[in-house]
Design a protein around this motif. Structure first.
Motif, PDB file in Angstrom:
ATOM      1  N   TYR A  81       7.198   5.751  19.052  1.00 46.12           N
ATOM      2  CA  TYR A  81       7.677   4.907  17.964  1.00 46.12           C
ATOM      3  C   TYR A  81       6.462   4.380  17.179  1.00 46.12           C
ATOM      4  N   ARG A  82       6.660   4.387  15.867  1.00 44.29           N
ATOM      5  CA  ARG A  82       5.582   3.896  15.014  1.00 44.29           C
ATOM      6  C   ARG A  82       6.203   3.126  13.838  1.00 44.29           C
ATOM      7  N   THR A  83       5.709   1.912  13.656  1.00 43.43           N
ATOM      8  CA  THR A  83       6.105   1.122  12.494  1.00 43.43           C
ATOM      9  C   THR A  83       4.861   0.862  11.661  1.00 43.43           C
ATOM     10  N   ILE A  84       4.959   1.222  10.368  1.00 49.60           N
ATOM     11  CA  ILE A  84       3.808   1.116   9.464  1.00 49.60           C
ATOM     12  C   ILE A  84       4.146   0.108   8.370  1.00 49.60           C
ATOM     13  N   ARG A  85       3.259  -0.844   8.203  1.00 43.03           N
ATOM     14  CA  ARG A  85       3.418  -1.841   7.140  1.00 43.03           C
ATOM     15  C   ARG A  85       2.210  -1.776   6.213  1.00 43.03           C
ATOM     16  N   CYS A  86       2.504  -1.654   4.930  1.00 47.90           N
ATOM     17  CA  CYS A  86       1.432  -1.503   3.929  1.00 47.90           C
ATOM     18  C   CYS A  86       1.578  -2.587   2.855  1.00 47.90           C
ATOM     19  N   GLN A  87       0.429  -3.101   2.451  1.00 50.48           N
ATOM     20  CA  GLN A  87       0.374  -4.069   1.356  1.00 50.48           C
ATOM     21  C   GLN A  87       0.106  -3.316   0.056  1.00 50.48           C
ATOM     22  N   VAL A  88       0.965  -3.545  -0.925  1.00 52.20           N
ATOM     23  CA  VAL A  88       0.819  -2.853  -2.199  1.00 52.20           C
ATOM     24  C   VAL A  88       1.154  -3.840  -3.334  1.00 52.20           C
ATOM     25  N   THR A  89       0.500  -3.656  -4.436  1.00 54.61           N
ATOM     26  CA  THR A  89       0.727  -4.536  -5.589  1.00 54.61           C
ATOM     27  C   THR A  89       1.288  -3.717  -6.748  1.00 54.61           C
ATOM     28  N   LEU A  90       2.367  -4.227  -7.314  1.00 56.63           N
ATOM     29  CA  LEU A  90       2.988  -3.576  -8.461  1.00 56.63           C
ATOM     30  C   LEU A  90       2.356  -4.126  -9.737  1.00 56.63           C
ATOM     31  N   HIS A  91       1.664  -3.241 -10.441  1.00 57.53           N
ATOM     32  CA  HIS A  91       1.047  -3.589 -11.732  1.00 57.53           C
ATOM     33  C   HIS A  91       1.847  -2.938 -12.851  1.00 57.53           C
ATOM     34  N   GLY A  92       2.241  -3.766 -13.817  1.00 62.63           N
ATOM     35  CA  GLY A  92       3.006  -3.220 -14.946  1.00 62.63           C
ATOM     36  C   GLY A  92       2.213  -2.232 -15.769  1.00 62.63           C
ATOM     37  N   LYS A  93       0.878  -2.382 -15.742  1.00 66.13           N
ATOM     38  CA  LYS A  93       0.046  -1.495 -16.552  1.00 66.13           C
ATOM     39  C   LYS A  93      -0.255  -0.155 -15.870  1.00 66.13           C
ATOM     40  N   LYS A  94       0.070  -0.044 -14.558  1.00 63.78           N
ATOM     41  CA  LYS A  94      -0.310   1.162 -13.807  1.00 63.78           C
ATOM     42  C   LYS A  94       0.906   1.963 -13.346  1.00 63.78           C
ATOM     43  N   LEU A  95       1.970   1.912 -14.170  1.00 60.49           N
ATOM     44  CA  LEU A  95       3.131   2.714 -13.810  1.00 60.49           C
ATOM     45  C   LEU A  95       2.792   4.203 -13.931  1.00 60.49           C
ATOM     46  N   GLY A  96       3.239   4.967 -12.945  1.00 62.20           N
ATOM     47  CA  GLY A  96       2.971   6.412 -12.956  1.00 62.20           C
ATOM     48  C   GLY A  96       1.652   6.786 -12.332  1.00 62.20           C
ATOM     49  N   LYS A  97       0.825   5.802 -11.923  1.00 55.39           N
ATOM     50  CA  LYS A  97      -0.469   6.108 -11.317  1.00 55.39           C
ATOM     51  C   LYS A  97      -0.387   5.897  -9.797  1.00 55.39           C
ATOM     52  N   PRO A  98      -0.903   6.823  -8.995  1.00 59.74           N
ATOM     53  CA  PRO A  98      -0.840   6.675  -7.521  1.00 59.74           C
ATOM     54  C   PRO A  98      -1.714   5.529  -7.029  1.00 59.74           C
ATOM     55  N   VAL A  99      -1.181   4.841  -6.028  1.00 57.87           N
ATOM     56  CA  VAL A  99      -1.906   3.748  -5.377  1.00 57.87           C
ATOM     57  C   VAL A  99      -2.282   4.226  -3.982  1.00 57.87           C
ATOM     58  N   ASN A 100      -3.573   4.275  -3.720  1.00 56.20           N
ATOM     59  CA  ASN A 100      -4.062   4.743  -2.424  1.00 56.20           C
ATOM     60  C   ASN A 100      -3.778   3.682  -1.348  1.00 56.20           C
ATOM     61  N   LEU A 101      -3.088   4.124  -0.274  1.00 56.84           N
ATOM     62  CA  LEU A 101      -2.711   3.211   0.802  1.00 56.84           C
ATOM     63  C   LEU A 101      -3.342   3.589   2.148  1.00 56.84           C
ATOM     64  N   THR A 102      -4.326   4.437   2.135  1.00 55.18           N
ATOM     65  CA  THR A 102      -4.911   4.902   3.373  1.00 55.18           C
ATOM     66  C   THR A 102      -5.507   3.752   4.179  1.00 55.18           C
ATOM     67  N   ASN A 103      -6.136   2.855   3.492  1.00 53.33           N
ATOM     68  CA  ASN A 103      -6.789   1.726   4.194  1.00 53.33           C
ATOM     69  C   ASN A 103      -6.019   0.425   4.033  1.00 53.33           C
ATOM     70  N   SER A 104      -4.781   0.518   3.582  1.00 50.56           N
ATOM     71  CA  SER A 104      -4.005  -0.697   3.340  1.00 50.56           C
ATOM     72  C   SER A 104      -2.803  -0.845   4.284  1.00 50.56           C
ATOM     73  N   CYS A 105      -2.736  -0.021   5.314  1.00 49.06           N
ATOM     74  CA  CYS A 105      -1.569  -0.016   6.194  1.00 49.06           C
ATOM     75  C   CYS A 105      -1.968  -0.400   7.612  1.00 49.06           C
ATOM     76  N   VAL A 106      -1.034  -1.016   8.300  1.00 49.99           N
ATOM     77  CA  VAL A 106      -1.208  -1.423   9.691  1.00 49.99           C
ATOM     78  C   VAL A 106      -0.134  -0.725  10.524  1.00 49.99           C
ATOM     79  N   HIS A 107      -0.584  -0.114  11.638  1.00 49.53           N
ATOM     80  CA  HIS A 107       0.331   0.647  12.494  1.00 49.53           C
ATOM     81  C   HIS A 107       0.678  -0.174  13.732  1.00 49.53           C
ATOM     82  N   HIS A 108       1.961  -0.193  14.069  1.00 48.77           N
ATOM     83  CA  HIS A 108       2.453  -0.891  15.260  1.00 48.77           C
ATOM     84  C   HIS A 108       3.260   0.112  16.093  1.00 48.77           C
ATOM     85  N   ASN A 109       2.927   0.231  17.381  1.00 41.98           N
ATOM     86  CA  ASN A 109       3.646   1.135  18.276  1.00 41.98           C
ATOM     87  C   ASN A 109       4.862   0.422  18.887  1.00 41.98           C
TER      88      ASN A 109
END
Length: 301
Positions: free
Chosen positions: A273-301
């Protein structure tokens, strides 16, 4: 002359014994032997009959009693021998039954020992496989999130209450790799949710697939919300704010992933079992642009 002869006859009759006389002589032929055996009197009187003597009767009775006792003794001995034979047969049958019972008990003991040994060995083998499989957890990474569309407009809920309505379309990309060297895994990704603090905003569909041993794949799925009533709970999302370019809202992305490995059929099925929680910010100016989450997520077993 005649009187004398009569007296002579009378004297002879008186002198003669009461019992008939027996004469033993060697018969010259078969007929004479038969006549002598029947004990004819010397007078040849047909009125005299053979009568056995008391000595003869006693001899016959003693002989019959002796023969009867011999027969009784012989019969008693026969029945004793027959009883001994029956007893020996019963003893042999009892010995055979005891041998068969003993053999059955030994056979049952060996069968029980074999079953117990098999169960113990199989359990140990399964435990070893399970312990070995737990050393190969899957590798999972949430690579990026793209907000493709974001819209807040005035509207009404199903009960007719006027409020702001939110619509979001986004896409996430997840990397999954099965590190197991001898087993495949069945993977289920659910739920996928987007939160604004304690307020639930968007959901993603359930994703299922099977991943073979030492293989990997990239999963792309969507997280959407359509006409979600806000009821003023999200002040940052408001249609009265005008344009969306100035919006900057922190959000939480939650992903639940369950992996089940079939190591030994359905008997040994380790789960990851794996639960992943990621912090992400919604910017109105960056719609359509990918947000890198590689270093923004925490894994819980």
């Amino acid at each position: 002359m005649h009187t004398k002869s009569d007296s002579d006859v009378t004297s002879l009759e008186a002198a003669s014994p009461k019992h008939p006389l027996y004469y033993v002589q060697s018969p010259s032929n078969h007929d004479a032997a038969e006549k002598m055996s029947y004990g004819s009197s010397p007078f040849g009187s047909p009125g005299h009959h053979y009568h056995s003597s008391p000595i003869h009767h006693s001899r016959e009775s003693s002989t019959s009693r002796f023969s009867a006792s011999m027969k009784t003794t012989r019969n008693h001995g026969y029945w004793k021998r027959l009883q001994r034979v029956g007893d020996s047969v019963e003893e042999d049958d009892q010995v055979d039954e005891e041998d068969m019972r003993h053999k059955k008990e030994i056979k049952r003991f060996y069968v029980v020992c074999f079953v117990l040994s098999f169960v113990v060995l199989f359990s140990v083998f399964s435990l070893i496989l399970w312990a070995a499989s737990t050393c190969y957890p899957p590798e999972i990474y949430v690579k990026r999130l793209v907000f493709e569309r974001f819209n807040v407009q005035s509207g009404m809920d199903i009960s007719g209450v006027a409020t702001d309505m939110l619509s979001i379309n986004s896409t996430i990309k997840i990397f999954y790799r099965n590190t197991g060297t001898f087993f495949g895994v069945a993977v289920k990704i659910a739920p996928i949710q987007l939160w604004y603090y304690q307020r639930h905003l968007a959901n993603g569909p359930e994703v299922k697939f099977h991943q073979h041993r030492k293989t990997q794949r990239t999963i792309v799925t969507s997280v959407n919300a359509y006409q979600l009533p806000l009821y003023g709970a999200l002040p940052g999302f408001s249609a009265r704010n005008g344009g969306h370019d100035s919006i900057s809202v922190p959000l939480n992305l939650t992903i639940g992933i369950r992996s089940r490995a079939y190591v030994l059929g359905k008997l040994v099925k380790p789960k990851f079992y794996r639960t992943i929680r990621c912090q992400v910010t919604l910017h109105g100016k960056k719609l359509g642009k990918p947000v890198n989450l590689t270093n923004s997520c925490v894994h819980h077993n």
